[in-house]
Design a protein around this motif. Structure first.
Motif, PDB file in Angstrom:
ATOM      1  N   SER A  97       0.838  -1.201   0.000  1.00 48.97           N
ATOM      2  CA  SER A  97       0.000   0.000   0.000  1.00 48.97           C
ATOM      3  C   SER A  97       0.872   1.251   0.000  1.00 48.97           C
ATOM      4  N   TYR A  98       1.908   1.249   0.835  1.00 51.28           N
ATOM      5  CA  TYR A  98       2.804   2.411   0.845  1.00 51.28           C
ATOM      6  C   TYR A  98       3.491   2.551  -0.503  1.00 51.28           C
ATOM      7  N   TRP A  99       4.015   1.481  -1.032  1.00 55.01           N
ATOM      8  CA  TRP A  99       4.806   1.541  -2.275  1.00 55.01           C
ATOM      9  C   TRP A  99       3.954   2.025  -3.453  1.00 55.01           C
ATOM     10  N   GLN A 100       2.712   1.593  -3.498  1.00 60.64           N
ATOM     11  CA  GLN A 100       1.851   1.941  -4.642  1.00 60.64           C
ATOM     12  C   GLN A 100       1.151   3.285  -4.483  1.00 60.64           C
ATOM     13  N   ALA A 159       3.592   9.457  -5.146  1.00 57.13           N
ATOM     14  CA  ALA A 159       2.687  10.499  -4.634  1.00 57.13           C
ATOM     15  C   ALA A 159       1.712  11.009  -5.675  1.00 57.13           C
ATOM     16  N   ASN A 160       2.155  11.096  -6.948  1.00 55.08           N
ATOM     17  CA  ASN A 160       1.254  11.636  -7.979  1.00 55.08           C
ATOM     18  C   ASN A 160       0.502  10.542  -8.741  1.00 55.08           C
ATOM     19  N   HIS A 161       0.708   9.312  -8.341  1.00 57.27           N
ATOM     20  CA  HIS A 161      -0.028   8.167  -8.880  1.00 57.27           C
ATOM     21  C   HIS A 161       0.075   8.051 -10.403  1.00 57.27           C
ATOM     22  N   ASP A 162       1.267   8.330 -10.928  1.00 63.48           N
ATOM     23  CA  ASP A 162       1.429   8.215 -12.382  1.00 63.48           C
ATOM     24  C   ASP A 162       2.052   6.886 -12.785  1.00 63.48           C
ATOM     25  N   GLY A 163       2.295   6.016 -11.836  1.00 60.53           N
ATOM     26  CA  GLY A 163       2.800   4.686 -12.144  1.00 60.53           C
ATOM     27  C   GLY A 163       4.306   4.556 -12.156  1.00 60.53           C
ATOM     28  N   VAL A 164       5.028   5.680 -12.104  1.00 53.07           N
ATOM     29  CA  VAL A 164       6.493   5.634 -12.060  1.00 53.07           C
ATOM     30  C   VAL A 164       6.967   6.363 -10.807  1.00 53.07           C
ATOM     31  N   ILE A 165       8.189   6.042 -10.369  1.00 57.42           N
ATOM     32  CA  ILE A 165       8.761   6.669  -9.176  1.00 57.42           C
ATOM     33  C   ILE A 165       9.835   7.652  -9.641  1.00 57.42           C
ATOM     34  N   LEU A 178      11.408   9.699   0.399  1.00 61.27           N
ATOM     35  CA  LEU A 178      11.616   8.519   1.221  1.00 61.27           C
ATOM     36  C   LEU A 178      13.030   8.507   1.797  1.00 61.27           C
ATOM     37  N   LEU A 179      14.025   8.865   0.983  1.00 60.48           N
ATOM     38  CA  LEU A 179      15.402   8.850   1.466  1.00 60.48           C
ATOM     39  C   LEU A 179      15.620   9.870   2.582  1.00 60.48           C
ATOM     40  N   SER A 213      10.643   2.780 -13.775  1.00 63.11           N
ATOM     41  CA  SER A 213       9.479   2.243 -14.456  1.00 63.11           C
ATOM     42  C   SER A 213       8.695   1.334 -13.511  1.00 63.11           C
ATOM     43  N   ILE A 214       7.510   0.950 -13.917  1.00 64.75           N
ATOM     44  CA  ILE A 214       6.700   0.037 -13.105  1.00 64.75           C
ATOM     45  C   ILE A 214       7.466  -1.262 -12.870  1.00 64.75           C
TER      46      ILE A 214
END
Length: 601
Positions: free
Chosen positions: A313-316, A321-327, A335-336, A456-457
């Motif tokens: 849940s946290y990772w996804q 944060a912007n829910h665009d599928g990429v980090i 996070l760091l 990427s995802i």
């Protein structure tokens, strides 16, 4: 939610999100909750090994089994000396049922006794059990023949308790949540539904963190007839480790075990071949003893799935944060930064005034009062010690997150080799410590300082799999960080989707409720009867401490000698008659105790 009246796991009470996120209850809970329906079925596995017909049947199938043909070079005397103890009936079931009737009347709905057919179409029935004219048992207790629950009748007859346990999910009419008891387990103090499961705190598991099961398959015994439960425990942990990471997992205490039909069905769908293989092993030790230990397996599956749900849940939904599928870089950096501040705070001494702690309560704070408010009582026989919603209880305090944890114990000169020794699960979350090495745990792709780089995802999922499974100690520490970071005042809110109206939020809440659990402790004793004097002394200890012992298990472990068996049976029966003098509602008046070596069934 997992109510006992056969309501689906997937039903979502409208109060659930508020409870799991904020520990808040509203009037809607009282409307959705009925303590009158919160009762669970009790399931026993039982066999009368003294039955002559069963002995003939067992010998017939032993002669066909490669296990017995190879063991002890087919020496019948040796085979019997090893196996007879497993099927010996010391009248334990009668008194175990008495203990349930006496101490768990507010907890059980129905009792199921799983029984083999010693004659075609005729299941073994305890000699003391009341029966109607048509042979059926009365009221809330029923005998369930194995043929009514085994998915494959070709696996019958079965003389392997592990095989029988693998089929318990198929018992007709069984409550969603049920209690599994061996016939040598006894209830010694008041038991209430809160000792088993509640809609607020989930399953109640009793673990022994000081006794750890390796994640490797146990070598085949030189004499396979000597196979005990340890082989099945290790094989079960081997399967769990392939799915969740190679962790040494805690032994499940030998008391009453809580199980769930929907949960076992879910597990079966993921490991159908292993369950079917276990079912096909007529005798313990067949198939190189690669059997599933159902109670151990389900408890750890639930624990791992709750942990995985929280991390996922946290990772996804929070890291992205912007829910665009990429980090992207900013999301990784957030996070760091949190990891850096966490590690710096963890470096400070526990008593340092500079060390920051959040002020939020744990899930279990005030749980007795909360349960009382909603009409549920704590029995006093079980203490809730740690909630899975506060983090993973068996985090390893000495884990070095800069490298992989060795699979096998490390041997150091002059000291005993130790496995992965976890917290014992009783430390308060705020008192547990860990350091997260971001370079090792997240890897170079995540640590890339290029502000235009994104994960990427596929890359993100690969890193998640690493921290959640193969480098599980990284995931344990990350979950601890997220739940206990001083800046995360909402605790579990740090891992939940922010929008409570979103489908993502509802989906996560359903999974959290499905796998919700607490670890509990109860005072219990385990006794192995080996000889007259030792047995008298240990049983006297049980009697002297009866007010404090919630559960106890008495295992007969003496040689197969008729004279000794008669003596031991008299000692054992004398203790049980004194400890549980009141007949249960299902006993025939005047039924006499079984005599060792008799053919009564």
């Amino acid at each position: 939610m997992l109510p006992s009246n056969h309501t689906s796991h997937q039903q979502e009470p409208f109060w659930l999100g508020n409870w799991l996120r904020w520990r808040g209850l509203d009037p809607g809970y009282d409307e959705a909750h009925s303590t009158e329906q919160l009762k669970f079925d009790v399931v026993y596995t039982w066999v009368n090994g003294s039955d002559a017909d069963l002995q003939l049947l067992r010998h017939e199938y032993q002669s066909k089994s490669p296990l017995f043909q190879l063991s002890a070079a087919g020496d019948t005397k040796t085979i019997e000396s090893v196996t007879t103890k497993r099927f010996r009936d010391m009248d334990e079931l009668r008194y175990s049922v008495r203990s349930v009737a006496q101490y768990a009347s507010s907890t059980y709905r129905r009792i199921h006794i799983l029984s083999t057919e010693s004659r075609p179409g005729q299941a073994q029935t305890p000699y003391w059990l009341k029966t109607a004219l048509d042979g059926s048992t009365e009221g809330e207790l029923r005998v369930v023949p194995h043929r009514a629950m085994f998915a494959d009748s070709a696996d019958l007859p079965s003389f392997n308790s592990l095989a029988i346990e693998s089929q318990m999910r198929n018992i007709p009419g069984l409550s969603d949540v049920f209690i599994y008891m061996n016939d040598d387990v006894f209830v010694g103090r008041t038991m209430m539904p809160s000792d088993i499961w509640t809609s607020l705190y989930g399953f109640v598991f009793h673990m022994e963190a000081s006794l750890l099961i390796p994640p490797t398959i146990r070598p085949v015994e030189a004499n396979p007839l000597n196979v005990g439960e340890w082989s099945s425990l290790q094989y079960s942990n081997f399967l769990l480790s392939n799915r969740f990471g190679p962790r040494w997992r805690a032994y499940l205490a030998h008391v009453t075990h809580v199980l769930s039909v929907p949960m076992l069905n879910e597990i079966y769908r993921q490991w159908p071949l292993d369950f079917n293989s276990t079912s096909s092993h007529r005798f313990r030790g067949e198939g190189e003893a690669k059997d599933i230990h159902v109670s151990f397996f389900m408890a750890h599956y639930v624990m791992e799935m709750l942990r995985e749900t929280q991390l996922e849940s946290y990772w996804q939904y929070r890291l992205d944060a912007n829910h665009d599928g990429v980090i992207d870089y900013n999301e990784r950096q957030a996070l760091l930064d949190m990891v850096k501040s966490w590690n710096q705070n963890q470096d400070l001494p526990q008593d340092s005034p500079q060390r920051k702690r959040h002020s939020r309560p744990t899930i279990l704070d005030g749980h007795k009062i909360i349960l009382q408010k909603v009409g549920m009582q704590m029995s006093g026989s079980t203490d809730y010690r740690y909630a899975g919603l506060d983090g993973f209880p068996f985090m390893i305090p000495t884990a070095d997150t800069s490298k992989t944890i060795p699979l096998l114990p490390i041997k150091t000169p002059g000291s005993k080799p130790e496995p992965q020794q976890p917290y014992k699960s009783y430390e308060k979350p705020q008192e547990r410590t860990c350091q997260l090495n971001a370079d090792f745990c997240f890897g170079p792709e995540f640590m890339d300082t290029n502000r235009t780089s994104t994960l990427s995802i596929y890359q993100s999922q690969r890193i998640f799999e690493r921290i959640a499974k193969s480098e599980f100690h990284c995931g344990d520490c990350l979950l601890e960080l997220l739940m206990q970071h001083p800046s995360n005042q909402g605790g579990i809110s740090a891992i939940l989707p922010k929008d409570e109206r979103s489908e993502a939020f509802q989906r996560v809440i359903r999974k959290l409720a499905r796998y919700n659990y607490v670890l509990g402790t109860s005072t219990y004793w385990f006794i192995a009867l080996q000889g007259p004097e030792q047995s008298r002394n240990q049983l006297k200890g049980l009697t002297d401490n009866r007010a404090n012992i919630a559960y106890f298990c008495i295992n007969d472990d003496f040689p197969n000698d008729l004279k000794l068996q008669t003596t031991m049976h008299g000692i054992f029966r004398g203790f049980l008659d004194e400890r549980f003098p009141l007949s249960s509602p299902w006993e025939r008046p005047g039924s006499l105790p079984m005599i060792p070596g008799s053919n009564e069934s």
